[in-house]
Scaffold this motif. Structure first.
Motif, PDB file in Angstrom:
ATOM      1  N   GLU A 129      35.392 -29.181 -30.919  1.00 34.47           N
ATOM      2  CA  GLU A 129      36.308 -28.056 -30.729  1.00 34.47           C
ATOM      3  C   GLU A 129      35.468 -26.873 -30.263  1.00 34.47           C
ATOM      4  OE1 GLU A 129      39.762 -25.979 -30.387  1.00 34.47           O
ATOM      5  OE2 GLU A 129      39.581 -28.106 -30.917  1.00 34.47           O
ATOM      6  N   PRO A 130      35.629 -26.420 -29.013  1.00 34.23           N
ATOM      7  CA  PRO A 130      34.679 -25.440 -28.474  1.00 34.23           C
ATOM      8  C   PRO A 130      34.984 -24.003 -28.894  1.00 34.23           C
ATOM      9  CG  PRO A 130      36.263 -26.051 -26.786  1.00 34.23           C
ATOM     10  CD  PRO A 130      36.577 -26.904 -27.998  1.00 34.23           C
ATOM     11  N   ASP A 131      33.919 -23.249 -29.074  1.00 35.09           N
ATOM     12  CA  ASP A 131      34.026 -21.802 -29.183  1.00 35.09           C
ATOM     13  C   ASP A 131      32.722 -21.191 -28.706  1.00 35.09           C
ATOM     14  OD1 ASP A 131      32.162 -21.798 -31.371  1.00 35.09           O
ATOM     15  OD2 ASP A 131      33.798 -22.131 -32.784  1.00 35.09           O
ATOM     16  N   THR A 132      32.725 -19.883 -28.531  1.00 32.47           N
ATOM     17  CA  THR A 132      31.560 -19.134 -28.063  1.00 32.47           C
ATOM     18  C   THR A 132      31.180 -18.126 -29.123  1.00 32.47           C
ATOM     19  OG1 THR A 132      32.235 -19.371 -25.749  1.00 32.47           O
ATOM     20  CG2 THR A 132      30.701 -17.599 -26.256  1.00 32.47           C
ATOM     21  N   TRP A 133      29.882 -17.985 -29.351  1.00 33.62           N
ATOM     22  CA  TRP A 133      29.448 -17.028 -30.369  1.00 33.62           C
ATOM     23  C   TRP A 133      29.446 -15.588 -29.850  1.00 33.62           C
ATOM     24  CZ3 TRP A 133      24.889 -19.429 -33.642  1.00 33.62           C
ATOM     25  CH2 TRP A 133      25.438 -20.388 -34.511  1.00 33.62           C
ATOM     26  N   VAL A 134      28.922 -15.360 -28.657  1.00 29.88           N
ATOM     27  CA  VAL A 134      28.915 -14.011 -28.085  1.00 29.88           C
ATOM     28  C   VAL A 134      29.463 -14.110 -26.671  1.00 29.88           C
ATOM     29  CG1 VAL A 134      27.571 -11.975 -27.484  1.00 29.88           C
ATOM     30  CG2 VAL A 134      26.897 -13.365 -29.461  1.00 29.88           C
ATOM     31  N   MET A 158      25.996 -18.051 -25.974  1.00 33.93           N
ATOM     32  CA  MET A 158      26.271 -16.730 -25.400  1.00 33.93           C
ATOM     33  C   MET A 158      26.690 -16.905 -23.949  1.00 33.93           C
ATOM     34  SD  MET A 158      23.742 -13.401 -25.007  1.00 33.93           S
ATOM     35  CE  MET A 158      23.569 -13.174 -26.782  1.00 33.93           C
ATOM     36  N   ILE A 159      27.705 -16.154 -23.546  1.00 36.35           N
ATOM     37  CA  ILE A 159      28.217 -16.297 -22.184  1.00 36.35           C
ATOM     38  C   ILE A 159      28.550 -14.940 -21.600  1.00 36.35           C
ATOM     39  CG2 ILE A 159      30.614 -16.619 -22.956  1.00 36.35           C
ATOM     40  CD1 ILE A 159      30.949 -18.595 -20.612  1.00 36.35           C
ATOM     41  N   VAL A 160      28.275 -14.790 -20.298  1.00 37.76           N
ATOM     42  CA  VAL A 160      28.738 -13.629 -19.535  1.00 37.76           C
ATOM     43  C   VAL A 160      29.899 -14.102 -18.678  1.00 37.76           C
ATOM     44  CG1 VAL A 160      28.146 -11.866 -17.840  1.00 37.76           C
ATOM     45  CG2 VAL A 160      26.441 -12.603 -19.520  1.00 37.76           C
ATOM     46  N   ARG A 161      31.075 -13.508 -18.904  1.00 40.83           N
ATOM     47  CA  ARG A 161      32.283 -13.935 -18.202  1.00 40.83           C
ATOM     48  C   ARG A 161      32.548 -13.036 -16.995  1.00 40.83           C
ATOM     49  NH1 ARG A 161      35.567 -17.579 -20.887  1.00 40.83           N
ATOM     50  NH2 ARG A 161      36.386 -17.771 -18.778  1.00 40.83           N
ATOM     51  N   LEU A 162      32.948 -13.650 -15.879  1.00 46.09           N
ATOM     52  CA  LEU A 162      33.188 -12.929 -14.624  1.00 46.09           C
ATOM     53  C   LEU A 162      34.605 -13.124 -14.122  1.00 46.09           C
ATOM     54  CD1 LEU A 162      29.897 -14.055 -12.806  1.00 46.09           C
ATOM     55  CD2 LEU A 162      30.230 -12.020 -14.185  1.00 46.09           C
ATOM     56  N   ASN A 163      35.534 -13.406 -15.025  1.00 42.89           N
ATOM     57  CA  ASN A 163      36.868 -13.826 -14.592  1.00 42.89           C
ATOM     58  C   ASN A 163      37.792 -12.678 -14.209  1.00 42.89           C
ATOM     59  OD1 ASN A 163      36.778 -13.119 -17.280  1.00 42.89           O
ATOM     60  ND2 ASN A 163      38.372 -14.547 -17.910  1.00 42.89           N
ATOM     61  N   THR A 164      37.316 -11.437 -14.268  1.00 39.09           N
ATOM     62  CA  THR A 164      38.076 -10.298 -13.734  1.00 39.09           C
ATOM     63  C   THR A 164      37.107  -9.361 -13.015  1.00 39.09           C
ATOM     64  OG1 THR A 164      37.811  -8.928 -15.722  1.00 39.09           O
ATOM     65  CG2 THR A 164      39.739 -10.391 -15.635  1.00 39.09           C
ATOM     66  N   LYS A 165      37.624  -8.540 -12.120  1.00 42.14           N
ATOM     67  CA  LYS A 165      36.768  -7.608 -11.386  1.00 42.14           C
ATOM     68  C   LYS A 165      36.060  -6.645 -12.322  1.00 42.14           C
ATOM     69  CE  LYS A 165      39.199  -7.642  -6.946  1.00 42.14           C
ATOM     70  NZ  LYS A 165      39.917  -6.827  -5.926  1.00 42.14           N
ATOM     71  N   GLU A 166      36.689  -6.364 -13.459  1.00 38.44           N
ATOM     72  CA  GLU A 166      36.096  -5.422 -14.419  1.00 38.44           C
ATOM     73  C   GLU A 166      34.792  -5.949 -15.018  1.00 38.44           C
ATOM     74  OE1 GLU A 166      40.227  -4.465 -13.756  1.00 38.44           O
ATOM     75  OE2 GLU A 166      39.249  -6.342 -14.382  1.00 38.44           O
ATOM     76  N   SER A 167      34.536  -7.259 -14.858  1.00 37.00           N
ATOM     77  CA  SER A 167      33.329  -7.851 -15.445  1.00 37.00           C
ATOM     78  C   SER A 167      32.332  -8.326 -14.392  1.00 37.00           C
ATOM     79  CB  SER A 167      33.715  -9.025 -16.349  1.00 37.00           C
ATOM     80  OG  SER A 167      34.523  -8.595 -17.419  1.00 37.00           O
ATOM     81  N   GLN A 168      32.613  -8.117 -13.135  1.00 36.79           N
ATOM     82  CA  GLN A 168      31.728  -8.552 -12.065  1.00 36.79           C
ATOM     83  C   GLN A 168      30.780  -7.418 -11.666  1.00 36.79           C
ATOM     84  OE1 GLN A 168      34.565  -9.899  -9.128  1.00 36.79           O
ATOM     85  NE2 GLN A 168      35.385 -11.467 -10.527  1.00 36.79           N
ATOM     86  N   GLU A 191      25.189 -25.552 -23.839  1.00 34.27           N
ATOM     87  CA  GLU A 191      24.271 -24.549 -23.300  1.00 34.27           C
ATOM     88  C   GLU A 191      24.029 -23.442 -24.318  1.00 34.27           C
ATOM     89  OE1 GLU A 191      27.191 -25.373 -19.756  1.00 34.27           O
ATOM     90  OE2 GLU A 191      27.297 -25.260 -21.952  1.00 34.27           O
ATOM     91  N   THR A 192      22.847 -22.852 -24.246  1.00 33.94           N
ATOM     92  CA  THR A 192      22.551 -21.695 -25.092  1.00 33.94           C
ATOM     93  C   THR A 192      23.009 -20.405 -24.419  1.00 33.94           C
ATOM     94  OG1 THR A 192      20.719 -22.803 -26.185  1.00 33.94           O
ATOM     95  CG2 THR A 192      20.692 -20.408 -26.206  1.00 33.94           C
ATOM     96  N   LEU A 193      22.820 -20.291 -23.123  1.00 29.93           N
ATOM     97  CA  LEU A 193      23.242 -19.098 -22.385  1.00 29.93           C
ATOM     98  C   LEU A 193      23.813 -19.523 -21.040  1.00 29.93           C
ATOM     99  CD1 LEU A 193      23.335 -15.995 -21.884  1.00 29.93           C
ATOM    100  CD2 LEU A 193      20.979 -16.171 -21.053  1.00 29.93           C
ATOM    101  N   ARG A 194      24.965 -18.983 -20.710  1.00 31.29           N
ATOM    102  CA  ARG A 194      25.550 -19.246 -19.394  1.00 31.29           C
ATOM    103  C   ARG A 194      26.049 -17.940 -18.807  1.00 31.29           C
ATOM    104  NH1 ARG A 194      30.011 -23.104 -19.943  1.00 31.29           N
ATOM    105  NH2 ARG A 194      31.573 -21.493 -19.559  1.00 31.29           N
ATOM    106  N   ILE A 195      25.778 -17.741 -17.522  1.00 36.55           N
ATOM    107  CA  ILE A 195      26.259 -16.547 -16.828  1.00 36.55           C
ATOM    108  C   ILE A 195      27.178 -17.005 -15.709  1.00 36.55           C
ATOM    109  CG2 ILE A 195      25.621 -14.495 -15.519  1.00 36.55           C
ATOM    110  CD1 ILE A 195      23.034 -14.401 -17.040  1.00 36.55           C
TER     111      ILE A 195
END
Length: 760
Positions: A129-134, A158-168, A191-195
């Motif tokens: 069951e997936p989740d993200t810590w940060v 930890m993940i950096v999300r780019l799914n909206t212009k506000e995060s790109q 993965e430990t970190l994904r961008i």
């Protein structure tokens, strides 16, 4: 204690209600402080707008004394907010994120900071069951000096999300974090970190990842998965991590000044290059043993006109001034096959050092490397060069630098890496007030417990044991009427050479539960008192999902009379459980109606499997109705490492003939990545069945004796490597050909071509 007046700039809060009131009234410069203690089932929304000079801060009364447990998380939304000192443990997020830089899709965090926070084994009990810590959204945020350790369920740490212009084009900074040990997930999604993601991989992220310490982050192949444009990774240290910093998608990545320390551990890797305009310079790797996609340095082949989620061609890569010491595999054009046929172009490898006096063939070239130029690279004198120009050989002398790394001191001009004084260390990352000591207790590290034969004396001793304890059994007969549940590392052994006899009246004698590991030494397990039911077992895993990996070691034990009814297994495993190691040595199994061990419960064929290392040595398997071993890893996902099988000096006598034997084989192997079967005897048994898929399986079957035993069958639809020789009837079938022969088969095949059949 009640909340201080909202007019005060510092407010101590003792409840979620007081916290919400304080947040609602917070002004720039205010500090909201969580009182010491356990905040159970606490969901916080920290929303507000401070200023650059006067941020709004959420902190704790005393660092290390405020714990968010149970069903807890925090969302951050607004601007110029600081969160510090939170500790998440003993629970898991009720949503998909523990720390989230957003309130909702439209309300994100900008110019905010999360610092000195801890997330420790805060795992969903369902392994897959997936989740993200940060989860980082928004722009100009900083995530620094945090301590993240022990993620056991699926999902990126930890993940950096780019799914909206506000995060790109976000200019986020991730620095000085301690990414503590992450166990092997046994599937993709570790993965430990994904961008970024493949869907947004053509977007500029402009994220800086610097001076972080990655300590034994072993979730999957990709420790870091870069999936966007224009990111920088510098001055990070990867300590005994199995996997690589992978430029999976996106162009214009800078990988600079990072250190990869393998300490000769299996599958430890370095850097993997895919896509265009990548720059890899001034990195240092030592003692890295990974191969193929997890090599010390890997340049991939791409897919012509690649879909966004596959592999773009390496183009305009600049690879310079890197140092690789005692690393085993430098891979060029890796992954070359009918799909990945686009070789690297317009790329250069210059001023690097590749030094390994123990291995001559560290380079593997899978395809045409004319698109790569080589200049001023240095090799140890024994290494075979892959180009007539661009390489020179020289014996180097080494010294130890301030970080304890072996660095060459007599290189040529401009060759090799020069490391920064900003390099991450275990001490300068994470927090000072939370221990980085390993929480896992080793087997046989605790106290000894001596017990005498009797009814449930073994059950009582196990129930009252502590992690790492050793239960010493006197010789005699032990009957257990209740299943022994093992929830921590435990060793059960004999005080003398005479094996104690263990009988059991439940469906299973021992169940390994979440957190448990087991070592059995010099014991006899007798099934004569077991219930007359189908599906018994001596040892089983939990029937429920386990988010912690287990180990099982069996040495000098005997298992007998496991035949009161059909399908009586020696070892039974269940779906959503994963063993780091299952080892059977110097043991005897006789009269078993079911299987010895069936590691085939993940049948969705999406890359999930049940065990990493399976070892069977110096053991006898006699009159076994089912299979001695079933080991299954289905699907074609390439994000994992194993399984690995070692089978040596075993005897298989009358194995596999029961009509319920599902695969009609004594040994059934599907998708196993490394197979080493040698010096065994098979008598009057079903054969070995292998299906070779995923990557480049390595198979060595050597010096086995087969008498009145069925033909071994091998099928495959992926690249494979077959080493050494068979000396028994064999059938090999691939998409291109089929071989049926009594001859010895020798050599290697890596593209479905000639195996070289040599008659005896």
């Amino acid at each position: 204690m009640s909340c201080n007046s909202p007019k005060d700039s510092k407010q101590l809060v003792n409840s979620v209600e007081e916290f919400n009131t304080a947040v609602e009234n917070a002004q720039p410069g205010d500090v909201i402080t969580l009182a010491n203690g356990v905040w159970k089932d606490t969901e916080l929304l920290f929303e507000g707008n401070g200023t650059e000079q006067n941020p709004i801060t959420l902190t704790v009364e005393e660092k290390g004394k405020v714990f968010l447990e149970g069903s807890s998380n925090i969302r951050i939304a607004g601007s110029h907010l600081i969160v510090e000192g939170l500790v998440f443990k003993n629970g898991f997020t009720p949503t998909t994120e523990v720390i989230s830089f957003k309130k909702d899709k439209k309300t994100v965090a900008n110019n905010c900071r999360v610092t000195e926070c801890v997330i420790d084994n805060f795992n969903n009990p369902e392994r897959h069951e997936p989740d993200t810590w940060v989860a980082i959204y928004g722009k100009n945020n900083r995530i620094d000096h945090n301590h993240l350790v022990g993620k056991g369920n699926r999902g990126v740490t930890m993940i950096v999300r780019l799914n909206t212009k506000e995060s790109q084009e976000n200019n986020n900074r991730i620095d000085h974090n301690y990414f503590g040990p992450r166990p092997n997930l046994g599937s993709n999604g570790g993965e430990t970190l994904r961008i970024g993601t493949s869907h947004y991989s053509m977007i500029n992220s402009n994220t800086l990842v610097e001076s972080n310490y990655f300590d034994r982050c072993n979730g999957e192949h990709e420790i870091i998965s870069n999936k966007s444009f224009q990111n920088t990774y510098r001055d990070n240290v990867f300590f005994e991590c199995t996997g690589t910093l992978t430029m999976r998608h996106g162009n214009e990545t800078l990988v600079e000044g990072n250190v990869f320390i393998g300490n000769n551990k299996p599958s430890t890797g370095g850097i993997r290059v895919i896509n265009g305009q990548q720059t890899v310079r001034n990195n240092y790797g030592i003692g890295l043993k990974g191969y193929r996609f997890r090599g010390a340095f890997v340049v991939m082949n791409g897919v012509p006109n690649s879909p966004i989620n596959r592999y773009f061609q390496v183009e305009d890569a600049k690879i310079s001034n890197n140092t690789f010491i005692d690393c085993d595999h430098i891979q060029l054009c890796a992954g070359s096959d009918a799909e990945r046929s686009a070789v690297p172009i317009n790329s250069s490898i210059s001023n690097n050092i590749f030094y390994n006096e123990a291995k001559n063939d560290i380079f593997t070239v899978y395809d045409d490397i004319d698109g790569i130029s080589f200049e001023n690279n240095l090799l140890s004198p024994n290494i075979v060069s892959i180009s007539e120009t661009g390489f020179s050989s020289k014996k180097l002398d080494f010294v130890e630098n301030e970080y304890g790394l072996r660095v060459p001191k007599n290189t040529g001009e401009g060759q090799g890496a020069v490391l920064s004084d900003k390099l991450a260390t275990k001490e300068n990352t994470g927090v000072s007030w939370y221990s980085k000591e390993d929480a896992e207790v080793a087997l046989s590290s605790g106290k000894k417990i001596s017990i005498s034969p009797g009814l449930n004396t073994l059950f009582d001793a196990a129930k009252n044991s502590n992690p790492g304890d050793v239960i010493d059994l006197e010789a005699g007969r032990y009957t257990i009427t209740k299943t022994i549940a093992i929830g921590h590392p435990l060793t059960i052994t004999s005080k003398s050479n005479e094996k104690p006899q263990i009988l059991f009246e439940k469906k299973s004698a021992i169940t390994i539960q979440n957190g448990g590991s087991l070592s059995l030494q010099n014991l006899t397990f007798d099934g004569e008192e077991s219930p007359d039911r189908t599906g018994n077992s001596v040892i089983s895993t939990s029937k429920y999902s386990m988010n912690k990996n287990y180990k099982l070691f069996i040495d000098n034990c005997e298992f007998k009379n496991l035949d009161v009814n059909h399908s009586f297994d020696a070892i039974r495993t269940y779906k959503n459980t994963f063993a780091d190691t299952i080892s059977i040595k110097n043991s005897i199994f006789k009269t078993v109606s079911g299987n010895i061990v069936a590691l085939d419960k993940e049948t969705d064929d999406i890359g999930i499997y049940n065990a990493e290392y399976v070892i069977m040595k110096n053991s006898v398997f006699s009159d076994i109705g089912g299979a001695a071993l079933r080991l299954h890893r289905g699907g074609k996902d390439e994000s994992t490492f194993g399984p690995f099988l070692e089978m040596e000096h075993c005897t298989f006598d009358n194995v596999g003939h029961d009509k319920r034997n599902r695969y009609d084989k004594a040994i059934s192997l599907y998708g196993v990545q490394v197979i080493d079967i040698k010096n065994n005897i098979f008598n009057n048994s079903k054969g070995i069945g292998m299906h070779l898929v995923v990557g480049e399986p390595i198979v060595a079957i050597l010096n086995n004796n087969f008498f009145k035993t069925e033909t071994t069958t091998i099928t495959g639809d992926q690249k494979y490597t077959i080493e050494n020789a068979w000396t028994f009837p064999v059938e090999f079938e691939s998409d291109d050909y089929k071989i049926s022969s009594n001859s010895a088969i020798k050599g290697k095949a890596t593209d479905g071509s000639d195996l070289g059949v040599i008659s005896q």
